[in-house]
Design a protein around this motif. Structure first.
Motif, PDB file in Angstrom:
ATOM      1  N   ASP A  93       3.518   5.459  10.893  1.00 23.41           N
ATOM      2  CA  ASP A  93       2.979   4.220  10.339  1.00 23.41           C
ATOM      3  C   ASP A  93       1.937   4.582   9.280  1.00 23.41           C
ATOM      4  OD1 ASP A  93       2.735   1.515   9.996  1.00 23.41           O
ATOM      5  OD2 ASP A  93       1.399   1.203  11.710  1.00 23.41           O
ATOM      6  N   TYR A  94       1.540   3.592   8.500  1.00 24.99           N
ATOM      7  CA  TYR A  94       0.479   3.813   7.511  1.00 24.99           C
ATOM      8  C   TYR A  94      -0.386   2.565   7.413  1.00 24.99           C
ATOM      9  CZ  TYR A  94       2.415   0.874   3.800  1.00 24.99           C
ATOM     10  OH  TYR A  94       2.843  -0.188   3.059  1.00 24.99           O
ATOM     11  N   ARG A  95      -1.599   2.774   6.923  1.00 25.01           N
ATOM     12  CA  ARG A  95      -2.553   1.693   6.713  1.00 25.01           C
ATOM     13  C   ARG A  95      -3.254   1.940   5.385  1.00 25.01           C
ATOM     14  NH1 ARG A  95      -6.279   2.610  10.615  1.00 25.01           N
ATOM     15  NH2 ARG A  95      -7.925   3.077   9.163  1.00 25.01           N
ATOM     16  N   VAL A  96      -3.545   0.874   4.654  1.00 25.62           N
ATOM     17  CA  VAL A  96      -4.178   0.988   3.341  1.00 25.62           C
ATOM     18  C   VAL A  96      -5.473   0.197   3.337  1.00 25.62           C
ATOM     19  CG1 VAL A  96      -3.913   0.607   0.870  1.00 25.62           C
ATOM     20  CG2 VAL A  96      -1.916   1.129   2.249  1.00 25.62           C
ATOM     21  N   GLU A  97      -6.521   0.824   2.859  1.00 21.24           N
ATOM     22  CA  GLU A  97      -7.801   0.141   2.635  1.00 21.24           C
ATOM     23  C   GLU A  97      -8.020   0.097   1.128  1.00 21.24           C
ATOM     24  OE1 GLU A  97     -11.047   1.999   4.651  1.00 21.24           O
ATOM     25  OE2 GLU A  97      -9.864   2.297   6.463  1.00 21.24           O
ATOM     26  N   GLU A  98      -7.698  -1.044   0.522  1.00 15.21           N
ATOM     27  CA  GLU A  98      -7.889  -1.182  -0.922  1.00 15.21           C
ATOM     28  C   GLU A  98      -9.314  -1.620  -1.206  1.00 15.21           C
ATOM     29  OE1 GLU A  98      -4.981  -2.918  -3.545  1.00 15.21           O
ATOM     30  OE2 GLU A  98      -3.619  -3.062  -1.835  1.00 15.21           O
ATOM     31  N   LYS A  99      -9.939  -0.937  -2.134  1.00 14.99           N
ATOM     32  CA  LYS A  99     -11.283  -1.314  -2.537  1.00 14.99           C
ATOM     33  C   LYS A  99     -11.196  -2.235  -3.746  1.00 14.99           C
ATOM     34  CE  LYS A  99     -13.216   2.802  -0.596  1.00 14.99           C
ATOM     35  NZ  LYS A  99     -13.895   4.050  -0.788  1.00 14.99           N
ATOM     36  N   LYS A 100     -12.229  -3.009  -3.938  1.00 13.30           N
ATOM     37  CA  LYS A 100     -12.249  -3.968  -5.037  1.00 13.30           C
ATOM     38  C   LYS A 100     -12.244  -3.225  -6.372  1.00 13.30           C
ATOM     39  CE  LYS A 100     -15.958  -6.361  -6.151  1.00 13.30           C
ATOM     40  NZ  LYS A 100     -17.099  -7.259  -6.071  1.00 13.30           N
ATOM     41  N   LYS A 139       0.306   0.567  -5.821  1.00 11.50           N
ATOM     42  CA  LYS A 139       1.469  -0.292  -5.573  1.00 11.50           C
ATOM     43  C   LYS A 139       2.724   0.531  -5.314  1.00 11.50           C
ATOM     44  CE  LYS A 139       0.714  -3.076  -9.149  1.00 11.50           C
ATOM     45  NZ  LYS A 139       0.980  -4.067 -10.192  1.00 11.50           N
ATOM     46  N   LEU A 140       2.907   1.597  -6.094  1.00 12.91           N
ATOM     47  CA  LEU A 140       4.086   2.440  -5.899  1.00 12.91           C
ATOM     48  C   LEU A 140       4.071   3.134  -4.542  1.00 12.91           C
ATOM     49  CD1 LEU A 140       4.469   4.050  -9.432  1.00 12.91           C
ATOM     50  CD2 LEU A 140       6.013   2.417  -8.343  1.00 12.91           C
ATOM     51  N   LEU A 141       2.922   3.636  -4.123  1.00 13.22           N
ATOM     52  CA  LEU A 141       2.830   4.290  -2.819  1.00 13.22           C
ATOM     53  C   LEU A 141       3.061   3.303  -1.680  1.00 13.22           C
ATOM     54  CD1 LEU A 141      -0.146   6.772  -3.327  1.00 13.22           C
ATOM     55  CD2 LEU A 141       2.207   7.358  -2.761  1.00 13.22           C
ATOM     56  N   LYS A 142       2.512   2.094  -1.800  1.00  7.46           N
ATOM     57  CA  LYS A 142       2.732   1.091  -0.756  1.00  7.46           C
ATOM     58  C   LYS A 142       4.194   0.708  -0.655  1.00  7.46           C
ATOM     59  CE  LYS A 142      -0.041  -2.427  -0.965  1.00  7.46           C
ATOM     60  NZ  LYS A 142      -1.068  -3.431  -1.318  1.00  7.46           N
ATOM     61  N   SER A 143       4.844   0.494  -1.785  1.00 12.25           N
ATOM     62  CA  SER A 143       6.268   0.141  -1.730  1.00 12.25           C
ATOM     63  C   SER A 143       7.105   1.311  -1.228  1.00 12.25           C
ATOM     64  CB  SER A 143       6.761  -0.326  -3.098  1.00 12.25           C
ATOM     65  OG  SER A 143       6.730   0.729  -4.028  1.00 12.25           O
TER      66      SER A 143
END
Length: 150
Positions: A93-100, A139-143
Motif C-alpha cells: 500500500d502507499y500513502r501520500v502527504e501533499e504539502k501546500k 500526479k504521475l507517481l500517484k497514478s
C-alpha cells in the motif's frame, strides 16, 4: 482565436532558484542603495538586511530541499529510490502527504511554484519514505501506484 491551453505554472528548479536568489538580491541591493544615498543610517541598513534575511529564511530552505532531493527511478520490475531497489511485488500500500504549493514569483502571467509531497510505501517487511518535488511528478507517481496496486 487565441490558444488558451498553455501551462500557467512552471516548476523548473532553475526558475525557482533564480526567483528566490534574484528577489533576495534585489531587496538587499535596494537597502544598500538607500544607505549609500544617505537616506538611511548604517544601523538601520544592517537591521533591515538582517530582518529581511530572517523573514526570507524559509525560501532558502526550499533551495536546500532542491539540492538534496530524492532520486526516483522507475525500472522494469522495481522502483529505485536513492539507490535502494524496491520490487513492485513487495509494495502492499502507499500513502501520500501533499504539502501546500508555495508560490515563488509571477512572470508573464505564469506562476513559479514549489510543490512537495511525502510518499510512504508500505512494504512486506517495513516501510520506506521518500519526497517527490513537482506537481506533475507527484500526479504521475500517484497514478502509477494506483495502477500498480489495483
Amino acid at each position: 482565436m487565441k490558444n488558451c491551453n498553455y501551462k500557467n505554472t512552471d516548476e523548473s528548479p532553475m526558475m525557482i532558484v533564480l526567483g528566490i536568489v534574484g528577489f533576495y538580491l534585489l531587496v538587499i541591493v535596494f537597502i544598500l542603495y538607500l544607505y549609500f544615498l544617505h537616506r538611511i543610517s548604517l544601523p538601520a541598513s544592517l537591521i533591515g538586511v538582517v530582518l529581511f534575511s530572517l523573514i526570507y529564511l524559509p525560501r532558502f530552505m526550499i533551495l536546500k530541499k532542491l539540492k538534496y532531493k530524492d532520486v526516483i527511478k522507475i525500472l522494469d520490475n522495481s522502483i529505485q529510490i536513492n539507490d535502494i531497489n524496491v520490487k513492485f511485488s513487495e509494495i502492499e500500500d502507499y500513502r501520500v502527504e501533499e504539502k501546500k504549493p508555495q508560490v515563488i514569483f509571477f512572470m508573464n502571467s505564469k506562476m513559479v511554484l514549489f510543490q512537495e509531497a511525502v510518499f510512504h510505501l508500505k512494504l512486506i517487511n517495513g516501510e520506506i519514505t521518500f519526497n517527490a518535488i513537482g506537481s506533475e511528478k507527484i500526479k504521475l507517481l500517484k497514478s502509477f501506484f494506483d495502477e500498480l496496486l489495483s
